[in-house]
Enzyme design. Structure first.
Site, PDB file in Angstrom:
ATOM      1  N   GLU A   1      42.717  55.792  23.293  1.00  0.00           N
ATOM      2  CA  GLU A   1      41.601  56.429  22.604  1.00  0.00           C
ATOM      3  C   GLU A   1      40.548  55.364  22.271  1.00  0.00           C
ATOM      4  O   GLU A   1      40.869  54.225  21.983  1.00  0.00           O
ATOM      5  CB  GLU A   1      42.105  57.076  21.309  1.00  0.00           C
ATOM      6  CG  GLU A   1      41.026  57.791  20.508  1.00  0.00           C
ATOM      7  CD  GLU A   1      41.530  58.336  19.181  1.00  0.00           C
ATOM      8  OE1 GLU A   1      40.959  59.328  18.700  1.00  0.00           O
ATOM      9  OE2 GLU A   1      42.505  57.782  18.632  1.00  0.00           O
TER      10      GLU A   1
ATOM     11  N   LYS B   1      38.663  65.920  22.006  1.00  0.00           N
ATOM     12  CA  LYS B   1      39.692  65.979  20.965  1.00  0.00           C
ATOM     13  C   LYS B   1      39.457  67.173  20.044  1.00  0.00           C
ATOM     14  O   LYS B   1      38.355  67.361  19.521  1.00  0.00           O
ATOM     15  CB  LYS B   1      39.661  64.673  20.165  1.00  0.00           C
ATOM     16  CG  LYS B   1      40.747  64.522  19.106  1.00  0.00           C
ATOM     17  CD  LYS B   1      40.618  63.157  18.458  1.00  0.00           C
ATOM     18  CE  LYS B   1      41.664  62.922  17.388  1.00  0.00           C
ATOM     19  NZ  LYS B   1      41.512  61.574  16.778  1.00  0.00           N
TER      20      LYS B   1
ATOM     21  N   CYS C   1      45.450  61.352  20.248  1.00  0.00           N
ATOM     22  CA  CYS C   1      45.819  60.809  18.947  1.00  0.00           C
ATOM     23  C   CYS C   1      46.305  61.876  17.964  1.00  0.00           C
ATOM     24  O   CYS C   1      47.402  62.392  18.090  1.00  0.00           O
ATOM     25  CB  CYS C   1      44.645  60.006  18.385  1.00  0.00           C
ATOM     26  SG  CYS C   1      45.128  58.820  17.091  1.00  0.00           S
TER      27      CYS C   1
END
Length: 295
Positions: free
Chosen positions: A43, A115, A160
């Site tokens: 990330e 995300k 994440c």
């Protein structure tokens, strides 16, 4: 069934995208020498920058982004799949996308994923994060088929904090994903407590490989990330890991026959059943991600 060699790249991205692109390129080249056919970066490959004005000063739209361009070139140069775990992409509404990008060996962009879950948390010792102040959450899961000489492997995307939301991974597995991904810039504090157990759990409950490249160490902007980039097999075993938080890479051989074997032994994807949340309550769908009023 399909076999290929995967690599996780562990980085310590700083505040200058061009420097991070060079570090990214060097790690890709090293992993390719070790036989990697698919490489994944962490990330925020392009920049780890907490200061909002400084972040926006260096951000670019995807068409002008140095990491996206570098990844496409690396895919062609080495004849591999290059998965940018994520990089910050400037949007047109004063917000930023935390975006994953996947490039095929011919440099074609196969998929992108923004995300979904924003890291808005208050941790111990005064550590606090509010991603939603800067980033616009995505609204769609993403899948891509990786083509190799021996066949294809279906890959599902996450980034994440997404790993704390198991229904995302379950939906992707139900849609055929054999390899699940979770590149991250996990904080040292939460990584020490939860990194390995969360990723192993996502692999076990879905009978899938999990590939998670990570940022590691103390960054130029002052944050500290956990490192320990790893690959987990469908039985929950860690089969590759960059030990500690220093930059580096690790490789493992992926065999989708192992996915079929794990799901054959414990067919929980097939055995899931809908249920009511309390008598007369809402009916929860098989995968647990959707709910509708019970009749």
């Amino acid at each position: 069934m399909t076999k290929f060699r995967a690599a996780v790249l562990q980085m310590r991205s700083g505040v200058e995208p061009e420097e991070n692109a060079e570090a990214f390129s060097a790690l890709v080249a090293a992993a390719v020498k070790d036989g990697a056919q698919y490489v994944q970066s962490p990330e925020m490959t392009g920049m780890v920058q907490r200061d909002r004005p400084a972040l926006f000063e260096r951000l670019r739209p995807e068409a002008d982004d140095v990491i996206a361009a570098t990844a496409a070139r690396l895919a062609v140069r080495h004849g591999i799949h290059v998965h940018v775990g994520s990089t910050a992409i400037l949007l047109g509404d004063g917000k930023v996308a935390n975006r994953a990008l996947l490039f095929a060996p011919d440099g074609t962009r196969l998929a992108s994923y923004d995300k979904i879950h924003m890291f808005d948390v208050d941790l111990d010792n005064g550590e606090s994060w509010r991603e939603s102040r800067t980033y616009r959450p995505g609204g769609a899961a993403a899948l891509a088929d990786l083509a190799f000489d021996g066949g294809t492997a279906r890959l599902g995307f996450a980034i994440c904090y997404d790993m704390r939301f198991p229904h995302l991974f379950r939906e992707e597995a139900m849609a055929g994903a054999e390899v699940l991904t979770a590149p991250a810039a996990f904080t040292r504090q939460t990584g020490e407590a939860h990194w390995h157990v969360l990723l192993r759990a996502r692999a076990i409950e879905n009978g899938a490989y999990v590939i998670a490249a990570a940022q590691g160490g103390r960054h130029d902007d002052g944050r500290e990330t956990y490192g320990h980039s790893l690959i987990v097999d469908p039985w929950g075993r860690v089969v590759a890991e960059v030990d500690g938080n220093e930059p580096g890479y690790a490789v493992a051989d992926i065999d989708t026959a192992e996915v079929a074997a794990a799901r054959g032994k414990i067919p929980n994807l097939k055995n899931a059943r809908p249920f009511l949340m309390g008598e007369g309550g809402k009916r929860v769908a098989v995968t647990g991600a959707l709910a509708e009023a019970a009749e």
